[in-house]
Design a protein around this motif. Structure first.
Motif, PDB file in Angstrom:
ATOM      1  N   LEU A 159      24.395  44.052  41.659  1.00 54.11           N
ATOM      2  CA  LEU A 159      23.937  43.573  40.668  1.00 54.11           C
ATOM      3  C   LEU A 159      22.664  42.028  40.844  1.00 54.11           C
ATOM      4  O   LEU A 159      22.543  41.197  40.018  1.00 54.11           O
ATOM      5  CB  LEU A 159      24.923  42.604  41.229  1.00 54.11           C
ATOM      6  N   THR A 161      28.063  36.123  45.003  1.00 54.54           N
ATOM      7  CA  THR A 161      29.640  36.759  46.054  1.00 54.54           C
ATOM      8  C   THR A 161      29.468  35.696  47.022  1.00 54.54           C
ATOM      9  O   THR A 161      31.451  36.104  47.607  1.00 54.54           O
ATOM     10  CB  THR A 161      29.310  38.062  45.434  1.00 54.54           C
ATOM     11  N   ALA A 171      32.568  42.926  39.025  1.00 53.04           N
ATOM     12  CA  ALA A 171      32.044  43.533  40.398  1.00 53.04           C
ATOM     13  C   ALA A 171      31.784  42.317  41.610  1.00 53.04           C
ATOM     14  O   ALA A 171      32.666  43.310  42.774  1.00 53.04           O
ATOM     15  CB  ALA A 171      31.115  44.359  40.167  1.00 53.04           C
ATOM     16  N   GLN A 172      32.480  41.767  40.760  1.00 54.13           N
ATOM     17  CA  GLN A 172      32.375  40.302  42.313  1.00 54.13           C
ATOM     18  C   GLN A 172      33.913  40.379  42.611  1.00 54.13           C
ATOM     19  O   GLN A 172      34.296  40.246  43.835  1.00 54.13           O
ATOM     20  CB  GLN A 172      31.910  38.983  41.640  1.00 54.13           C
ATOM     21  N   ARG A 173      34.787  40.858  41.529  1.00 54.27           N
ATOM     22  CA  ARG A 173      36.234  40.444  42.098  1.00 54.27           C
ATOM     23  C   ARG A 173      36.328  41.372  43.343  1.00 54.27           C
ATOM     24  O   ARG A 173      37.687  41.542  43.561  1.00 54.27           O
ATOM     25  CB  ARG A 173      36.812  40.440  40.425  1.00 54.27           C
ATOM     26  N   ASN A 215      30.984  42.772  33.871  1.00 55.84           N
ATOM     27  CA  ASN A 215      30.313  43.310  34.560  1.00 55.84           C
ATOM     28  C   ASN A 215      30.187  43.552  35.432  1.00 55.84           C
ATOM     29  O   ASN A 215      30.822  43.076  36.945  1.00 55.84           O
ATOM     30  CB  ASN A 215      28.640  44.304  34.115  1.00 55.84           C
ATOM     31  N   LYS A 216      29.396  42.381  36.020  1.00 57.98           N
ATOM     32  CA  LYS A 216      28.858  40.806  37.063  1.00 57.98           C
ATOM     33  C   LYS A 216      29.945  40.658  37.848  1.00 57.98           C
ATOM     34  O   LYS A 216      30.986  40.826  38.610  1.00 57.98           O
ATOM     35  CB  LYS A 216      27.809  39.929  36.959  1.00 57.98           C
ATOM     36  N   LEU A 268      29.782  45.362  47.199  1.00 57.16           N
ATOM     37  CA  LEU A 268      29.585  45.329  45.241  1.00 57.16           C
ATOM     38  C   LEU A 268      29.196  46.639  45.091  1.00 57.16           C
ATOM     39  O   LEU A 268      28.909  47.532  45.063  1.00 57.16           O
ATOM     40  CB  LEU A 268      28.836  44.511  44.405  1.00 57.16           C
ATOM     41  N   PRO A 269      30.311  47.720  43.946  1.00 64.29           N
ATOM     42  CA  PRO A 269      30.231  48.321  43.068  1.00 64.29           C
ATOM     43  C   PRO A 269      29.065  49.104  42.704  1.00 64.29           C
ATOM     44  O   PRO A 269      28.616  50.175  42.348  1.00 64.29           O
ATOM     45  CB  PRO A 269      31.362  48.610  42.656  1.00 64.29           C
TER      46      PRO A 269
END
Lengths: 125, 265
Positions: free
Chosen positions: B80, B88, A104-106, A100-101, B76-77
């Motif tokens: 995190l 990131t 999200a980063q992508r 998931n991380k 970020l969606p």
């Protein structure tokens, strides 16, 4: 009509057998993945086995562990297997969180890229 | 400073290799009160640098403010945690071929005017990571006693492990060169990353040094530190450090997998 001991043995058989069937049904309907059902099936299968052969398997095991009341040995075995299932959950959650991380980063990087490219070519109306 | 400029610089990088390209990464979670001021100060202090704000799933106007002040926004969606948010930023720095990545908090605790000092030290080439420390010189920063105790414990533990004196291992005011942030783009703790990263850097052979900085009380927003979380912080960080030592020695790699994926995909 049943003695207390017989009632215990009956419950010990019916409950895991029913849950075994529930897990199989869930897998059949694709509500539960095969790999995550395996430990559950082992857990309930072992419990059913012990309930079906109380004299040979269960008494032997209770004797081995020094447990006076054989059904208690069943709890110990069931509890141990359940801990394994829970550990598997933690492993799966960790892997999911990692995936998931990364997703999200992508998404964050790609969105920034998309916005830049849009600004370069002009946002499509 | 605009995103357009960023792209142009990427494509013309080969022609103008003289000036090092600097990316200032600001991780931000609900920092609308202080973020604009921080970005403006960064632009004033290092006008040649680009600014990327990593919006860690904020529910407030953080991304709009960042964009309004000319920063690239990496949104970020979902939330995190600071470690993954910073990672990131490091991925972005790597993807765009920056030479140095600066980490500055969005809450105004760090003074952007000191970024040139950090950059000067890292450009000397003696360290791959330069950490700004509140505690090398007494510049009047007041830390609550319990937190100071926690930091001293961590500082001593880490100094003992890496055999180099660290006074402020929780500091998130840092500059990394390419070698270091490539490493972070691949391998960075997801939460409370700073103390643990010092140990990981040391194990990977990444050279570090601390220089004195001044830190301010935060401008706005809420500190994420509560008594319960401080306890959890100490336990999590110390456990991570110990487990870290039990892992295989990390390797510094040249190419980071996500960039390859971006190029291929």
């Amino acid at each position: 009509m049943f003695s207390n001991y017989e009632k215990v043995e009956l419950v010990m058989l019916v409950v895991p057998a029913a849950l075994f069937a529930v897990v199989v049904e869930l897998v059949r309907r694709r509500r539960l993945r095969e790999d995550y059902s395996l430990l559950w099936l082992v857990t309930f299968g072992v419990l059913v086995l012990f309930a079906v052969f109380p004299n040979s398997l269960l008494d032997g095991l209770a004797d081995l562990m020094g447990i006076f009341y054989p059904p208690a040995a069943l709890f110990v075995v069931g509890f141990g297997l359940m801990l394994l299932v829970l550990l598997q959950f933690s492993l799966v959650i960790t892997r999911l969180a990692q995936q998931n991380k990364q997703s999200a980063q992508r998404i964050a990087l790609l969105s920034a890229r998309v916005r830049e490219l849009e600004q370069q070519i002009g946002t499509p109306e | 400073m605009s995103q357009q400029v960023t792209v142009t610089q990427t494509t013309t990088r080969e022609e103008t290799p003289l000036k090092p390209r600097v990316l200032v990464i600001i991780p931000a979670y609900n920092e609308e009160d202080s973020l604009g001021r921080v970005i403006r100060q960064v632009h004033e202090a290092v006008p040649e640098a680009d600014v990327a704000v990593v919006n860690d799933g904020s529910g407030d106007a953080t991304p709009e403010i960042a964009e309004g002040y000319g920063a690239t926004v990496l949104s970020l969606p979902c939330n995190l945690g600071i470690g993954s948010a910073m990672q990131t930023g490091f991925m972005f720095a790597h993807e765009r071929g920056y030479d140095y990545a600066v980490q500055v908090d969005g809450d105004g605790q760090h003074d952007p005017e000191e970024i040139p000092e950090l950059l000067a030290v890292i450009q000397s080439g003696d360290a791959d990571v330069v950490v700004g420390s509140r505690y090398i010189e007494d510049r009047g920063y007041i830390t609550p006693r319990v937190r100071r105790l926690g930091i001293v414990i961590l500082a001593n533990l880490i100094s003992l492990i890496v055999r180099q004196r660290f006074t402020d291992p929780t500091s998130g005011f840092r500059v990394l060169n390419r070698r270091a942030f490539y490493f972070c783009a691949n391998d960075y703790p997801f939460d409370y990353p700073e103390p643990e990263s010092i140990v990981t850097f040391w194990r990977a052979g990444i050279r570090m040094c601390e220089i004195p900085v001044t830190m301010n009380p935060r401008y706005g927003g809420q500190s994420s530190i509560t008594p319960l979380r401080s306890g959890y912080y100490m336990v999590k960080v110390i456990m991570s450090i110990v487990i870290n030592l039990l892992r295989q020695r990390p390797k510094v790699v040249g190419e980071v997998s996500h960039v390859q994926q971006l190029r291929e995909g």
